[in-house]
Scaffold this active site. Structure first.
Site, PDB file in Angstrom:
ATOM      1  N   ALA A  33     142.535  27.075  20.551  1.00 29.45           N
ATOM      2  CA  ALA A  33     142.996  26.968  19.165  1.00 29.45           C
ATOM      3  C   ALA A  33     142.687  25.588  18.596  1.00 29.45           C
ATOM      4  O   ALA A  33     142.364  25.460  17.409  1.00 29.45           O
ATOM      5  CB  ALA A  33     144.489  27.261  19.072  1.00 29.45           C
ATOM      6  N   GLY A  36     139.118  25.724  17.667  1.00 27.01           N
ATOM      7  CA  GLY A  36     138.964  26.720  16.610  1.00 27.01           C
ATOM      8  C   GLY A  36     139.470  26.229  15.269  1.00 27.01           C
ATOM      9  O   GLY A  36     138.867  26.492  14.226  1.00 27.01           O
ATOM     10  N   ASP A  37     140.556  25.474  15.284  1.00 33.10           N
ATOM     11  CA  ASP A  37     141.109  24.890  14.062  1.00 33.10           C
ATOM     12  C   ASP A  37     140.087  23.957  13.404  1.00 33.10           C
ATOM     13  O   ASP A  37     139.851  24.040  12.200  1.00 33.10           O
ATOM     14  CB  ASP A  37     142.392  24.132  14.396  1.00 33.10           C
ATOM     15  N   GLY A  38     139.480  23.105  14.197  1.00 35.68           N
ATOM     16  CA  GLY A  38     138.496  22.167  13.655  1.00 35.68           C
ATOM     17  C   GLY A  38     137.265  22.873  13.118  1.00 35.68           C
ATOM     18  O   GLY A  38     136.739  22.525  12.057  1.00 35.68           O
ATOM     19  N   SER A  41     138.220  24.694   9.802  1.00 30.84           N
ATOM     20  CA  SER A  41     138.425  23.702   8.749  1.00 30.84           C
ATOM     21  C   SER A  41     137.084  23.157   8.256  1.00 30.84           C
ATOM     22  O   SER A  41     136.858  23.025   7.049  1.00 30.84           O
ATOM     23  CB  SER A  41     139.306  22.568   9.271  1.00 30.84           C
TER      24      SER A  41
END
Length: 148
Positions: A33, A36-38, A41
């Site tokens: 995660a 994946g977040d980066g 974004s």
């Protein structure tokens, strides 16, 4: 400041490291995660710039509508019917991991958002760039359809 060639080599090896699907599946869902977040974004930011946006304040406000937990929860709910069994397993692992929920998100939304981000991290690390891109494009389209 002079960097040794050994340090540069180690940095490059870490950045270029490839993971087998079995390795990526075995990773901590929060680590998946995290990446994946980066990735999501960054993709949203590229999308906003590609749409012609230039004002950083407006882009920041617009990006929130895509990356906040409630939006990502809506995305993953919409994507679930087209996920493979392996992808769904990653989402469930990410959703079920225990972590601190931010004040501005509901616990349920945050859990599903973590599952969504874990899926993106898994696809990135396991070397599935086309599938990753397809899901991120669909994710942006899902949020665009929900906007008033």
């Amino acid at each position: 400041m002079e960097e040794s060639l050994t340090d540069l080599k180690l940095i490059n090896e870490a950045l270029e490291k490839k993971f087998a699907q079995t390795q990526a599946k075995a990773m901590n869902p929060l680590a998946l995660a995290y990446i994946g977040d980066g990735i999501f974004s960054d993709t949203v930011r590229k999308y906003l710039i590609g749409c012609g946006q230039q004002n950083v304040n407006l882009m920041t406000k617009a990006s929130i509508s895509y990356v906040r937990a409630s939006a990502q929860a809506q995305i993953i709910h919409a994507l679930i019917p087209e996920l493979t069994e392996d992808e769904l397993r990653i989402v469930k692992r990410g959703r079920n991991v225990h972590s601190q929920v931010p004040k501005n998100a509901s616990a349920a939304d945050y859990c599903y958002a973590t599952g969504f981000e874990a899926l993106l991290g898994y696809l990135h690390l396991s070397g599935e760039p086309q599938r990753l891109e397809d899901l991120m494009v669909k994710s942006i389209a899902i949020i665009n359809q929900l906007k008033p």
